[in-house]
Design a protein around this motif. Structure first.
Motif, PDB file in Angstrom:
ATOM      1  N   SER A 228      40.772  39.982  32.493  1.00 48.33           N
ATOM      2  CA  SER A 228      41.874  40.472  31.662  1.00 48.33           C
ATOM      3  C   SER A 228      41.737  41.983  31.514  1.00 48.33           C
ATOM      4  CB  SER A 228      41.818  39.823  30.271  1.00 48.33           C
ATOM      5  OG  SER A 228      40.663  40.268  29.573  1.00 48.33           O
ATOM      6  N   GLN A 229      42.806  42.624  31.100  1.00 50.61           N
ATOM      7  CA  GLN A 229      42.753  44.060  30.818  1.00 50.61           C
ATOM      8  C   GLN A 229      41.748  44.323  29.696  1.00 50.61           C
ATOM      9  OE1 GLN A 229      46.936  44.589  30.012  1.00 50.61           O
ATOM     10  NE2 GLN A 229      47.301  45.451  32.052  1.00 50.61           N
ATOM     11  N   GLU A 230      41.738  43.451  28.715  1.00 52.88           N
ATOM     12  CA  GLU A 230      40.817  43.603  27.589  1.00 52.88           C
ATOM     13  C   GLU A 230      39.361  43.573  28.058  1.00 52.88           C
ATOM     14  OE1 GLU A 230      39.848  41.623  23.239  1.00 52.88           O
ATOM     15  OE2 GLU A 230      41.394  40.739  24.493  1.00 52.88           O
TER      16      GLU A 230
ATOM     17  N   SER B 243      46.284  48.861  30.263  1.00 50.63           N
ATOM     18  CA  SER B 243      47.690  48.669  30.635  1.00 50.63           C
ATOM     19  C   SER B 243      48.355  50.006  30.939  1.00 50.63           C
ATOM     20  CB  SER B 243      48.435  47.945  29.513  1.00 50.63           C
ATOM     21  OG  SER B 243      49.800  47.830  29.844  1.00 50.63           O
TER      22      SER B 243
ATOM     23  N   SER C 153      41.480  48.140  23.914  1.00 51.24           N
ATOM     24  CA  SER C 153      41.149  48.117  25.341  1.00 51.24           C
ATOM     25  C   SER C 153      42.299  47.627  26.219  1.00 51.24           C
ATOM     26  CB  SER C 153      39.893  47.283  25.594  1.00 51.24           C
ATOM     27  OG  SER C 153      40.088  45.949  25.215  1.00 51.24           O
ATOM     28  N   ARG C 154      42.998  46.554  25.802  1.00 46.82           N
ATOM     29  CA  ARG C 154      44.092  46.032  26.619  1.00 46.82           C
ATOM     30  C   ARG C 154      45.198  47.064  26.783  1.00 46.82           C
ATOM     31  NH1 ARG C 154      48.876  44.647  26.688  1.00 46.82           N
ATOM     32  NH2 ARG C 154      49.248  44.842  24.478  1.00 46.82           N
TER      33      ARG C 154
ATOM     34  N   GLU D  43      37.401  47.098  21.560  1.00 47.67           N
ATOM     35  CA  GLU D  43      38.118  45.870  21.870  1.00 47.67           C
ATOM     36  C   GLU D  43      39.555  45.864  21.347  1.00 47.67           C
ATOM     37  OE1 GLU D  43      37.457  41.043  21.413  1.00 47.67           O
ATOM     38  OE2 GLU D  43      35.918  42.427  20.717  1.00 47.67           O
TER      39      GLU D  43
END
Length: 111
Positions: free
Chosen positions: A26-28, A46, A41-42, A38
């Motif tokens: 995942s992006q996270e 992105s 992070s996504r 955290e």
């Protein structure tokens, strides 16, 4: 159309996303692995993947390490060369040196 800088727009983002998805991350997860909090992070990964922001060189280096790819892979415009970089990156430093030396010897021998 290629911009004045000569760089293809969002190339780095495309490379990051492609490799991240290849790994099933995942992006996270990627963001956390490179030290981004955290909670953001996504969104940050992105933005890099969409081309809204280009990661600074140190961040790109950390992303490349996390994705286990050579840094040059993120910036390589040619698809076939980027695939070659991925394969070369899998080799040990000794094996790469041997392979490159043999290739250079072949080039010296060619007419």
């Amino acid at each position: 159309m290629v911009p004045e800088s000569g760089r293809i727009p969002n190339l780095i983002g495309q490379r990051i996303r492609s490799r991240r998805e290849m790994l099933g991350w995942s992006q996270e997860k990627l963001g956390v692995l490179i030290g981004i909090d955290e909670s953001s992070s996504r969104a940050r990964i992105s933005r890099y993947e969409l081309g809204n922001h280009e990661p600074p060189l140190d961040t790109a280096r950390n992303i490349a390490r996390a994705l286990d790819v050579p840094l040059a892979y993120l910036y390589c415009e040619e698809k076939d060369l980027s695939a070659l970089l991925l394969e070369l990156g899998k080799l040990s430093a000794k094996r790469r040196t041997t392979l490159i030396s043999a290739w250079m010897e072949d080039l010296d021998k060619s007419p």
